[in-house]
Design an enzyme around this catalytic site. Structure first.
Site, PDB file in Angstrom:
ATOM      1  N   ASP A 199     -12.249  -1.142 -29.776  1.00 28.68           N
ATOM      2  CA  ASP A 199     -12.110  -2.722 -30.613  1.00 28.68           C
ATOM      3  C   ASP A 199     -10.575  -2.207 -29.828  1.00 28.68           C
ATOM      4  OD1 ASP A 199     -12.584  -5.257 -31.002  1.00 28.68           O
ATOM      5  OD2 ASP A 199     -10.335  -4.162 -32.919  1.00 28.68           O
ATOM      6  N   HIS A 257      -6.085 -10.504 -23.861  1.00 29.31           N
ATOM      7  CA  HIS A 257      -5.154 -11.398 -24.508  1.00 29.31           C
ATOM      8  C   HIS A 257      -3.729 -10.187 -24.420  1.00 29.31           C
ATOM      9  CE1 HIS A 257      -5.804  -9.718 -28.379  1.00 29.31           C
ATOM     10  NE2 HIS A 257      -4.408  -9.698 -28.740  1.00 29.31           N
ATOM     11  N   HIS A 262      -7.440  -2.956 -24.049  1.00 30.52           N
ATOM     12  CA  HIS A 262      -5.866  -3.245 -24.540  1.00 30.52           C
ATOM     13  C   HIS A 262      -5.038  -1.683 -23.527  1.00 30.52           C
ATOM     14  CE1 HIS A 262      -6.531  -6.936 -26.155  1.00 30.52           C
ATOM     15  NE2 HIS A 262      -6.459  -6.305 -27.610  1.00 30.52           N
TER      16      HIS A 262
END
Length: 519
Positions: free
Chosen positions: A268, A211, A273
């Site tokens: 994570d 995202h 990211h």
């Protein structure tokens, strides 16, 4: 232009006008597995409504939920409506909702029940006839990765994953699958997952959601670099001292402790990211902005990215303890419900990387992420070298740091340029000042949520912002040695909640005469 009819086909002015108009998704249906979870309620359903409200979805769009709940279509429709009213970005309009609600359906079933998928197939066939969705389906797997195999197997068994050839002269309907991170647990599991998914859906039909790549500021990084000649001459090792990429959160694990234990901050956040942000920061300018060309340049960067050793000195990790988050006293990790007090899972992780290319050789990239840090912020800071000569007395430049270009990804999206300026007065005192650009102040239109952009791109079949399997595997290749090293070196250090991480992270940069930015 006066006297020119822009409605005539083939007219260049009409073609230019059409190019500037926003694209609209064609007839299609999205099926969400795991539709009762927080992701669907807080992100997916509101994003779909916002797209409809912006006129980007076709009138025939359909949404199908698949879950164990014993719901009728009306029950699911009410759930979507509640989520929209609570979380949607754009204002509620009844006419938009009525059109969207007409295409909402629900299928009750479990992931391993053959009859449920037969009912799903029948529901989709009925929607094709009633709504004109054309057999174009996007399957969103908002479910744990351990449920992927059975759902993919069922989609393959029922023929839903691959559309039948409609015959000569007719366009074949598309089928796409959307999966959320984590994309594996390490390199080996990532390869297994990629093989599993690609065994049912070809790679060009697989959309892996990160995202962060849907955020306007991340995309603006490309505009900043490649639309402006100002930065290109200095975007290299001749002028850049180092790069810091930070994702800091001010929240703890809360109710996610059980899920988070065994995953940790590096898996994570860094694996997906932050390494994606590194690739966009360090990539060369692509031949074009086609998805293939962007992916080629990102893969080149990740292929050239290496860990800096020794890992004892160039990495850091920690677990938060109790402390103060603003005016609130918060508990430490060991007191979070569901967390194993003997766990070695880190809530803070920092690593040092080199991008071994002509442009970046010798420039360290520092990546860090953590929970219960000083504030919530995600940013990319390009820190430049100091001037080789300062013709000022040392006392005049005591407060002068290094020039820096900071791209703020969230929450206050924008760009800050830090440079030295003379302090007003009779003396020649120089100190740092900031020149600031803010999205909220510069544009009247609010930025779409990341999931709006990403869902829209899925429906358009536009894969630019989605990592392909080679990117995922290269990211694990970079991170795996760190995880293996940490597994052999005992428990993480600790840091007090509300601070900026463990002392070992500060020491990691201090060894090279640098320090972390305090956003």
């Amino acid at each position: 232009m006066a006297g020119v009819d822009t409605t005539v086909p083939g007219n260049p002015l009409r073609e230019e006008r059409d190019r500037r108009l926003p694209r609209i998704a064609g007839p299609c249906c999205m099926v969400i597995f795991g539709v009762t979870g927080d992701l669907s309620r807080k992100k997916l359903m509101p994003a779909i409504y916002d797209l409809a409200n912006r006129g980007l979805l076709p009138p025939s769009f359909a949404l199908v939920g698949f879950a164990r709940r014993d719901w009728a279509d009306e029950d699911f429709s009410q759930t979507v409506l509640d989520a929209v009213k609570e979380h949607a970005r754009t204002p509620f309009r009844q006419e938009v909702w009525d059109q969207l609600a007409a295409g909402i359906r629900f299928v009750t079933g479990t992931f391993d029940d053959d009859a449920s998928y037969t009912e799903l197939a029948n529901a989709l066939t009925t929607l094709d006839a009633e709504r004109g969705t054309g057999g174009n389906y996007a399957f969103y797997l908002a479910i744990p990765p351990n449920a992927f195999p059975v759902v993919l197997e069922q989609l393959s068994r029922t023929g839903l994953a691959q559309a039948a050839d409609p015959g000569p002269g007719q366009r074949k309907p598309w089928r796409r699958v959307v999966i959320e991170k984590p994309f594996g647990h390490d390199l080996e599991s990532a390869k297994e997952l990629n093989a599993l998914v690609n065994g049912v859906f070809p790679e060009e039909s697989v959309f892996r959601i990160d995202h962060y790549l849907g955020k306007e500021t991340v995309q603006n990084l490309l505009a900043l670099r490649f639309a402006n000649e100002l930065f290109e001459p200095i975007w290299n090792a001749n002028y850049v001292d180092h790069v810091q990429i930070t994702m800091a959160e001010d929240i703890g694990l809360g109710g996610r402790a059980g899920y988070y234990d065994g995953i940790g901050a590096a898996r994570d956040v860094i694996q997906n990211h932050l390494l994606q942000l590194l690739a966009l920061t360090a990539m060369e300018d692509p031949v074009s902005f086609s998805p293939k060309q962007l992916q080629i340049e990102k893969i080149k960067v990740l292929s050239a990215t290496k860990l800096v050793e020794p890992l004892d000195e160039t990495t850091a990790r920690g677990q938060y303890t109790e402390g103060w988050q603003g005016s609130e006293h918060v508990v430490g990790l060991q007191d979070e419900e569901g967390f194993d007090p003997n766990s070695r899972t880190e809530t803070y992780a920092a690593i040092t990387l080199n991008v071994d290319t002509r442009r970046w050789a010798g420039v360290p990239f520092y990546l860090r992420t953590g929970k219960r840090l000083g504030r919530r912020v995600t940013e990319i800071a390009v820190v430049f070298k100091r001037a080789p000569h300062l013709p000022f007395d040392a006392t005049m430049t005591e407060e002068l740091g290094q020039n820096a270009l900071v791209v703020r990804v969230q929450p206050d999206e924008g760009i800050t340029l830090r440079f030295g300026s003379k302090v007003p007065g009779s003396g020649m005192e120089v100190r740092d000042v900031n020149m600031d650009f803010s999205y909220g102040e510069s544009f009247t239109e609010s930025s779409p949520e990341a999931y709006e952009r990403l869902i829209f791109d899925v429906l358009l079949g536009e894969p630019s912002l989605f990592p392909v399997n080679e990117e995922v595997e290269l990211s694990w290749r970079i991170l795996d040695p760190v995880l293996e090293h940490w597994a052999e070196t005992g428990k993480p250090d600790t840091y007090e909640s509300g601070t900026w991480g463990p002392v070992s992270a500060d020491e990691m940069l201090a060894r090279t005469g640098r320090e972390w930015r305090r956003p």
